[in-house]
Design a protein around this motif. Structure first.
Motif, mmCIF file in Angstrom:
data_model
loop_
_atom_site.group_PDB
_atom_site.id
_atom_site.type_symbol
_atom_site.label_atom_id
_atom_site.label_comp_id
_atom_site.label_asym_id
_atom_site.label_seq_id
_atom_site.Cartn_x
_atom_site.Cartn_y
_atom_site.Cartn_z
ATOM 1 N N LEU A 29 0.962 -1.273 -0.082
ATOM 2 C CA LEU A 29 0.024 -0.036 -0.014
ATOM 3 C C LEU A 29 0.807 1.117 0.036
ATOM 4 C CD1 LEU A 29 -2.714 1.629 0.419
ATOM 5 C CD2 LEU A 29 -2.477 1.130 2.719
ATOM 6 N N TRP A 30 0.671 1.959 -1.014
ATOM 7 C CA TRP A 30 1.607 3.215 -1.077
ATOM 8 C C TRP A 30 0.615 4.551 -1.001
ATOM 9 C CZ3 TRP A 30 4.830 2.284 -6.196
ATOM 10 C CH2 TRP A 30 5.653 1.363 -6.218
ATOM 11 N N ASN A 31 1.047 5.362 -0.092
ATOM 12 C CA ASN A 31 0.179 6.637 0.153
ATOM 13 C C ASN A 31 0.914 8.011 -0.178
ATOM 14 O OD1 ASN A 31 -0.976 8.757 1.375
ATOM 15 N ND2 ASN A 31 -1.628 7.597 3.134
ATOM 16 N N ILE A 32 0.390 8.506 -1.198
ATOM 17 C CA ILE A 32 1.074 9.788 -1.882
ATOM 18 C C ILE A 32 0.865 11.414 -0.800
ATOM 19 C CG2 ILE A 32 1.613 10.848 -3.800
ATOM 20 C CD1 ILE A 32 0.314 8.615 -5.388
ATOM 21 N N GLY A 33 0.268 10.983 0.370
ATOM 22 C CA GLY A 33 0.078 12.116 1.079
ATOM 23 C C GLY A 33 -1.078 12.828 1.240
ATOM 24 N N ASP A 34 -1.247 13.740 2.440
ATOM 25 C CA ASP A 34 -2.366 14.443 2.633
ATOM 26 C C ASP A 34 -3.311 13.446 3.255
ATOM 27 O OD1 ASP A 34 -1.517 16.979 2.329
ATOM 28 O OD2 ASP A 34 -2.810 17.535 0.638
ATOM 29 N N THR A 35 -2.787 12.781 4.161
ATOM 30 C CA THR A 35 -3.589 11.695 4.964
ATOM 31 C C THR A 35 -4.598 12.297 5.858
ATOM 32 O OG1 THR A 35 -1.906 10.052 4.944
ATOM 33 C CG2 THR A 35 -3.435 9.825 6.575
ATOM 34 N N VAL A 36 -4.301 13.510 6.318
ATOM 35 C CA VAL A 36 -5.059 14.243 7.144
ATOM 36 C C VAL A 36 -5.403 15.946 6.519
ATOM 37 C CG1 VAL A 36 -4.195 13.172 9.239
ATOM 38 C CG2 VAL A 36 -3.116 15.346 8.845
ATOM 39 N N GLY A 37 -6.410 16.634 7.322
ATOM 40 C CA GLY A 37 -6.540 17.974 6.885
ATOM 41 C C GLY A 37 -7.964 17.771 6.233
ATOM 42 N N TYR A 38 -8.765 18.671 6.565
ATOM 43 C CA TYR A 38 -10.161 18.766 5.880
ATOM 44 C C TYR A 38 -11.281 17.978 6.750
ATOM 45 C CZ TYR A 38 -8.636 21.378 1.549
ATOM 46 O OH TYR A 38 -8.160 22.278 0.672
#
Ligand code: ZN
Length: 243
Positions: A29-38
């Protein structure tokens, strides 16, 4: 190897869980960012990334803002409100975890950058010209990006100098062996291409193919969670429109 690629979860746990349920048999599982915010569930989304062994995970501009690493004046008012709220929700362990991450990296012969290979925190790859310039800023054949919340791919074939830019739609399959690519899988938690369904991509690294997918999720539940957290109404209502 089957690799689930996601970006811009933005603390939308319901959307994230829908993606994980729709694609249960991934091997990485690759996550390219902005897991949080909004969104309303920042802790839970970081915990899910840890539980599912996501690696790499990049930090995006919103993650960095919530950590106090970016000046909030860079953001509009609603994003500032959401960032301040998120910062208060994150525990020491979540902060320490996010603090240890980078905004770009190379994994198994693929580049990853939150915004763009040239400027991983801030640049939006929205035009063929910007994409073309960015091909000089990574060394692998393919780079995965996020940040715009709009699924797209830029392709430069071996005999071409200029990249062509294309929307990446549900059901599309790319043959990554025909040229160099910059690919944005779209956003899990706040899509902005007028399709409100959560977006993700699946890389088959042995075949060199990438498929794009959308999955519907219970938007009303995320909106209720946002209302209870007193997050700005506009951030909740936009989810229904995919904008
Ligand atoms: Zn984002």
């Amino acid at each position: 190897m089957k690799i689930l690629i996601i970006s811009d979860i933005h603390a939308n746990q319901v959307a994230l869980e829908a993606v994980l349920k729709a694609c249960p048999d991934f091997e990485a599982l690759w996550n390219i960012g902005d897991t949080v915010g909004y969104g309303p569930r920042p802790r839970e989304c970081v915990d899910l990334m840890v539980d599912y062994g996501a690696k790499p995970i990049l930090v995006g501009n919103h993650d960095l803002a919530c950590l106090g690493e970016i000046d909030l004046r860079e953001f509009n008012t609603v994003a500032q409100i959401a960032s301040r709220w998120t910062a208060l929700q994150l525990g020491m362990e979540h902060r320490a975890y996010l603090m240890g991450l980078y905004s770009d990296t190379v994994q198994d012969g693929y580049s990853l950058a939150h915004g763009s290979p040239r400027a991983p925190v801030w640049e939006y790859v929205t035009t063929a010209v910007i994409a073309t310039e960015n091909f000089a800023h990574f060394e692998t054949e393919t780079c995965f990006i996020g940040h715009t919340h709009i699924g797209m791919y830029a392709l430069v074939r071996p005999d071409e100098e200029m990249a062509s830019l294309h929307p990446l739609r549900d059901g599309d399959t790319l043959d990554l062996l025909v040229g160099r690519y910059i690919v944005n899988p779209g956003s899990v938690g706040q899509p902005r291409d007028r399709d409100p369904r959560a977006a993700y991509a699946v890389l088959d690294s042995s075949r060199g193919t990438l498929s794009a997918h959308r999955v519907a999720y219970d938007i009303a539940t995320t909106q209720r969670q946002m209302a209870l957290a007193n997050l700005p109404d506009i951030l909740a209502s936009r989810l229904a429109h995919g904008m």
